[in-house]
Enzyme design. Structure first.
Site, mmCIF file in Angstrom:
data_model
loop_
_atom_site.group_PDB
_atom_site.id
_atom_site.type_symbol
_atom_site.label_atom_id
_atom_site.label_comp_id
_atom_site.label_asym_id
_atom_site.label_seq_id
_atom_site.Cartn_x
_atom_site.Cartn_y
_atom_site.Cartn_z
ATOM 1 N N LYS A 33 0.823 -1.215 0.000
ATOM 2 C CA LYS A 33 0.000 0.000 0.000
ATOM 3 C C LYS A 33 0.859 1.269 0.000
ATOM 4 C CE LYS A 33 -1.554 0.978 4.090
ATOM 5 N NZ LYS A 33 -0.733 2.159 4.476
ATOM 6 N N THR A 34 1.855 1.327 0.877
ATOM 7 C CA THR A 34 2.686 2.529 0.993
ATOM 8 C C THR A 34 3.468 2.761 -0.287
ATOM 9 O OG1 THR A 34 2.887 2.142 3.362
ATOM 10 C CG2 THR A 34 4.461 3.661 2.389
#
Length: 775
Positions: A33-34
């Site tokens: 996600k990051t």
């Protein structure tokens, strides 16, 4: 194709390059996600979008720093440094400083932390002559916080019969009055609390169209991390800012929405499409963190939730070890079984202490675990324990620094006006505070001319107050003409605080003095970094930075070699090679405080999902058949979440194996495996077994109020004369043990027992041991 895009899988790449319009990125645990959020911002910059046109919001300063660093490595640090990137609170605090005049605030307003807010509420409760035992400052602050997060102002609160009825039912009918007084006093002191940063930003954008249009024009692209954790106030601000361009990208995982108690609304992510019907959905389902057994087991539990966005998380990692479930007789045994397992795995597999973590549902569980680790000399740290910035000596010096920046800060003034002692007592302070409240001004304004506000004090006290005023004015001049470090070290010295701590030669005094030194080291670091980055080095900027620190950001020893202990809520966003989850019992996890509605149970299940998906290689789940509560032993049953695990992914590693029966409603227990498959859910599952140590039928009865330490009526200790060397016994607190030696005669007969927690010598007439295995 840009080089950085080659580092992404197909789903990630799609989420990065499709930058126009509204986007919902559903990111499963460990799915990168990051990386997607970081590369999406880098892609915008690489394609000519000016950095100052991008607003990126996170929930921790640490996340923002790491993302900015990664973006800088891809497209250059000059670009990255000009992004509007940070936590919701830090970005909104920045906007409010620019636009403070619209709301009647000075740009140097103070940000109150929880302690400041509680102290102010405590003062108001006292002034109103209300019972502090009924009107507990922390609980009142919680009610006010919930109101603010739902954008309910004091006037709305006081004019709403529903709120009044609810407060009356909780025996705090004057909450609305306290809320109004609290807000008034904050305004007089030129202060905002954390919730005000959201509330006032909403008011600013709602009431001042020119300001709203300014920031709508300013931000062409809005990106939000952990969108499932946003509350109503954050949601509305984002909706207003994105109205013009609709270029809003939110990233999150509804299965990891675990902060409803803080006001987070899972509906924000579930209903995103209602606000943006044209939105694109990108699903990140490839887990890069965990083994197949861990991913599949977590999926099997979260599948029981009704309210969720459809996704199927998978991994191409190794199958890995199956998940172990261990039953302990007591919490003491649980702690020592965990500590023993860590020690054994570390030595056998040459692991580092930092490869291990123990998670638990409540902070109170850490004590037993700490004791078990200390007995084995296993180094550990409590993540999210008492913060450095919450220690008294730190708050005292920070109080001086805050007064230097904003003399109208009443809470800072009350903390430091008589520390070190200046002979300004509580009677004087009470008079000054009453006068300030009566006249609607700050205490500092009363100090300058007490007599003008009807404060009768003698000439000696007046002289002391004048001395304090001169001191603060000198500090203000220091701050204006020096950087934060030079100002702070002179303030620490000239205030008398350093001398007072230095003169205390006790170990505690030395520790407090060293803490002040460390704070000053931190300010020096801030100044050095600010010089290198070309940002402001003044004291007011430093004070804002530490006021906005989150709990996660306050931990300074991340690289030290030690085991991590933390609550599951604190663990979100982290990962560990070898994970232990303690206390998986009904009433503890899921919590008895969160079992009144399906929504609460679903949140607890998401919390379990978050816990399990922190594990990379192995996960071990522990539950106790009895646990101390208010001085008495209470029998426990295993958590429903253990029952929901697909047995294909769990195993036993002990002498005798047990598995869960299908429980009757509200009941869960163990049985010996038989012909019937265990854990029958809606889908057919393979049979499996549960880890245990010498597992026997657990105590099934619930304790009654007068049962005392031996809560289980089926537990009958054997007569002392029947206890012999070589026997395996159960003790109600220490769990299972082996009799290694008997000595003495009659009433003085003693047994040496080797428990998981260590060797103990017990006087048999008081020991209450039950034999479970003869010698």
């Amino acid at each position: 194709m840009h080089d950085y895009l080659k580092k992404l899988n197909e789903a990630q790449r799609e989420a990065v390059v499709n930058t126009k319009g509204a986007s919902l990125v559903i990111a499963g645990a460990g799915s990168g996600k990051t990386r997607v959020l970081t590369y999406r911002i880098a892609h915008l910059l690489a394609n000519g979008v000016p950095p100052y046109k991008i607003l990126a919001l996170t929930f921790t300063n640490k996340a923002a720093r790491e993302m900015k660093q990664r973006i800088g490595e891809i497209v250059g640090f000059e670009h990255a440094s000009n992004l509007w990137m940070g936590t919701f609170h830090s970005i909104f605090a920045r906007i409010l400083r620019y636009e403070s005049a619209y709301l009647g605030y000075d740009s140097n307003y103070t940000i109150y932390d929880t302690s400041d807010s509680k102290n102010l509420i405590k003062s108001i409760i006292k002034e109103k002559k209300l019972d502090e035992k009924t009107y507990k400052p922390g609980q009142i602050l919680g009610r006010i916080s919930r109101a603010k997060n739902n954008l309910i102002t004091p006037s709305t609160y006081q004019n709403n019969s529903t709120y009044y009825s609810t407060d009356e039912a909780h025996r705090v009918p004057y909450t609305g009055q306290i809320y109004a007084a609290y807000m008034k006093r904050c305004k007089i002191s030129g202060a905002m609390d954390f919730d005000d940063l959201l509330l006032n930003t909403n008011i600013l954008l709602r009431d001042h169209k020119a300001v709203l249009e300014k920031y709508q024009q300013k931000f062409d692209y809005i990106l939000v991390d952990e969108y499932q954790d946003t509350n109503f106030a954050q949601y509305l601000i984002l909706k207003k800012l994105a109205e013009k361009h609709h270029n809003i990208c939110v990233v999150g995982d509804d299965s990891q929405s675990i902060y409803a108690f803080r006001g987070a609304k899972i509906e924000n992510i579930l209903n995103f499409q209602k606000d943006y019907p044209e939105m694109k959905v990108f699903k990140l389902e490839h887990n890069y963190r965990s083994t197949q057994n861990i991913v599949n087991a977590a999926n099997s539990v979260i599948a029981n939730n009704q309210k969720q966005l459809p996704k199927k998380v998978f991994t191409e990692n190794d199958e890995g070890e199956k998940i172990g479930i261990v039953r302990a007789i007591t919490e003491v045994e649980e702690g020592h079984l965990i500590a023993n397992s860590i020690q054994e795995k570390r030595l056998n597999e040459q692991k580092k202490f930092s490869d291990f973590a123990i998670l638990y549902r409540t902070n109170a569980q850490s004590r037993i675990l700490e004791e078990a680790l200390r007995k084995r000399n296993i180094p550990y740290r409590i993540y999210g324990g008492l913060s450095f910035y919450q220690r008294k000596e730190i708050k005292d010096l920070v109080g001086y620094l805050r007064m230097t920046i904003n003399p109208n800060d009443d809470e800072a003034l009350k903390r430091i006006i008589n520390y070190p002692a200046r002979g300004i007592g509580s009677t004087t302070m009470s008079k000054l505070e009453s006068a300030a409240t009566a006249n609607g001004i700050s205490i500092w304004q009363v100090l300058a001319a007490p007599q003008n506000y009807g404060v009768n004090i003698n000439s000696g006290t007046t002289k002391k107050l004048q001395g304090f005023i001169i001191l603060v004015q000198q500090f203000t001049e220091l701050a204006a003409n020096n950087d934060a470090y030079d100002a702070a070290i002179q303030i620490a010295s000239n205030s008398g605080l350093l001398k007072d701590l230095y003169n205390d030669k006790s170990p505690e005094g030395r520790s407090r003095y060293e803490n002040i030194q460390e704070l000053l080291n931190g300010i020096k670091d801030f100044v050095s970094n600010a010089h290198e980055e070309g940002t402001d080095v003044k004291l007011h900027t430093y004070i804002e930075n530490i006021a906005l620190l989150t709990d996660m950001d306050k931990n300074k020893d991340e690289d030290q070699e030690r085991i991590t202990l933390m609550t599951i809520h604190s663990a979100k966003g982290l990962e560990f090679q070898h994970l232990y989850i303690a206390g998986l019992e009904e009433g503890l996890f899921p919590s008895s405080m969160s079992m009144e509605s399906p929504e609460e149970i679903e949140e607890e299940r998401r919390l379990f999902y978050v816990a399990l998906t922190r594990a990379e290689q192995t996960a071990s789940l522990y539950w106790c058949q009895s646990r101390y509560k208010w001085g008495s032993v209470e029998s426990k049953s295993p958590s429903r979440f253990l029952k929901e695990l697909d047995q294909a992914y769990i195993e036993a590693t002990s002498d005798d194996n047990y598995s869960f029966e299908n429980p009757e409603p509200g009941q869960t227990h163990f049985r010996k495996p038989g012909s019937q498959p265990a854990f029958q859910n809606s889908s057919t599952r393979k049979s499996g077994t549960i880890k245990s140590r010498n597992m026997r039928q657990p105590m099934r009865s619930r304790p009654t109020a007068n049962q005392g330490p031996a809560a289980d009526p089926n537990f009958t200790p054997d007569p002392p004369e029947n206890i012999k060397e070589g026997q395996t016994v159960i003790h109600q607190r220490f769990g299972r043990g082996e009799i290694t030696r008997i000595e003495g005669e009659g009433t003085n007969r003693k047994a040496s027992v080797q428990f998981a927690s260590g060797r103990k010598t017990l006087l048999l007439r008081f020991a209450k041991l039950k034999v479970i295995k003869a010698s």
